[in-house]
Design an enzyme around this catalytic site. Structure first.
Site, mmCIF file in Angstrom:
data_model
loop_
_atom_site.group_PDB
_atom_site.id
_atom_site.type_symbol
_atom_site.label_atom_id
_atom_site.label_comp_id
_atom_site.label_asym_id
_atom_site.label_seq_id
_atom_site.Cartn_x
_atom_site.Cartn_y
_atom_site.Cartn_z
ATOM 1 N N GLU A 5 -1.875 -9.330 3.163
ATOM 2 C CA GLU A 5 -2.122 -9.868 4.394
ATOM 3 C C GLU A 5 -3.792 -9.989 4.605
ATOM 4 O OE1 GLU A 5 -2.407 -5.497 5.294
ATOM 5 O OE2 GLU A 5 -1.159 -6.914 3.977
ATOM 6 N N CYS A 8 0.866 -1.220 0.002
ATOM 7 C CA CYS A 8 0.089 0.029 0.024
ATOM 8 C C CYS A 8 0.795 1.278 0.003
ATOM 9 C CB CYS A 8 -0.949 -0.049 0.955
ATOM 10 S SG CYS A 8 -2.375 1.153 0.992
ATOM 11 N N HIS A 22 -3.278 -5.288 -0.238
ATOM 12 C CA HIS A 22 -2.825 -5.815 0.843
ATOM 13 C C HIS A 22 -2.999 -7.135 0.877
ATOM 14 C CE1 HIS A 22 -3.073 -1.918 3.686
ATOM 15 N NE2 HIS A 22 -3.711 -1.635 2.683
#
Length: 199
Positions: A109, A2, A107
Site C-alpha cells: 500500500e 509486514c 508494504h
C-alpha cells in the site's frame, strides 16, 4: 503484510517465543545484518529480486522498488515458498506464497506502482461479488439503511430475479429470509429451495 506475513510462521521470537499460525512453516527472528553501516529497522525503499512467481506476485520484475519497515524477518523452512527477496546487507525474504496464502514483508500500500500491481492481482483472485436477494412476504425487497419497515419491492418474482443474476454470469447468490429473521424460523424456505434446485 509486514507483521501479518510473519504470523504465517511456526514460531516468532519478537520479545518472547510465540507460536504462529504455522501456515508456512518457519521462524521469525531479529534481523542480523552483515554490515554495521546498515540500521535496524530496515526502513525505506529497496529493490526486489524475483525468486518464484505466484498469482499475486506474477507481475513483479527484478529491481522493482518496494517500501520496507521491519526489524524482524521471516525465514521459511521451504525455500520454494519464497516469491521475492531484497538485499539489505544479505538476502532478506520480501514475499512468500504457498497454495492460496500470500504475504509480503514490504508494504504494497506504500509501494506505488509495485504495490498497485500486487494489490490488483490479489483483488482479481479473491474479490468476489455476490448479488443478494432479501426476501419479505415472498418478494425481493431492499431495506433503507438495513432498517425493517423500510422495505421497497424491486421484484415480485425471486426466482426470476435469481435467473437474472445467474444469466449475468454470477455463480453464487446470497439469500436472506427477512421474515424468518424476524420470526425466528424459516418462512421463505420453499422459495430458497426452489432457487437452489433450479440453479
Amino acid at each position: 503484510i509486514c507483521a501479518g506475513m510473519q504470523l504465517f510462521a511456526t514460531t516468532g521470537y519478537e520479545e518472547e517465543k510465540t507460536s504462529g499460525l504455522n501456515w508456512i512453516p518457519g521462524d521469525v527472528v531479529k534481523l542480523k545484518l552483515n554490515s554495521s553501516k546498515l540500521k535496524i529497522p530496515h526502513m525505506g525503499w529497496n529493490e526486489l529480486k524475483v525468486e518464484n512467481l505466484s498469482p499475486v506476485f506474477k507481475d513483479l520484475n527484478n529491481k522493482d522498488h518496494a517500501y520496507f519497515i521491519h526489524s524482524y524477518e521471516f525465514i521459511p523452512n521451504n525455500k520454494k515458498t519464497i516469491s521475492a527477496t531484497t538485499d539489505y546487507g544479505k538476502d532478506i525474504i520480501a514475499a512468500v506464497s504457498y497454495k492460496n496464502i500470500y504475504g509480503s514483508q514490504f508494504h504494497p500500500e506504500k509501494s506505488q506502482d509495485t504495490g498497485i500491481k500486487i494489490l490488483t492481482n490479489f483483488l482479481k483472485i479473491w474479490m468476489k461479488i455476490f448479488p443478494a436477494i432479501d426476501l419479505k412476504n415472498g418478494k425481493c425487497v431492499r431495506l433503507t439503511k438495513g432498517e425493517f419497515g423500510s422495505e421497497k419491492i424491486y421484484n415480485e418474482n425471486p426466482i426470476g430475479q435469481a435467473e437474472i443474476f445467474f444469466k449475468a454470469g454470477f455463480n453464487f447468490l446470497h439469500m436472506i429470509d427477512l421474515d424468518g429473521a424476524l420470526e425466528g424460523n424459516l418462512v421463505n424456505i420453499k422459495i430458497v429451495e426452489e432457487i437452489i434446485k433450479k440453479f
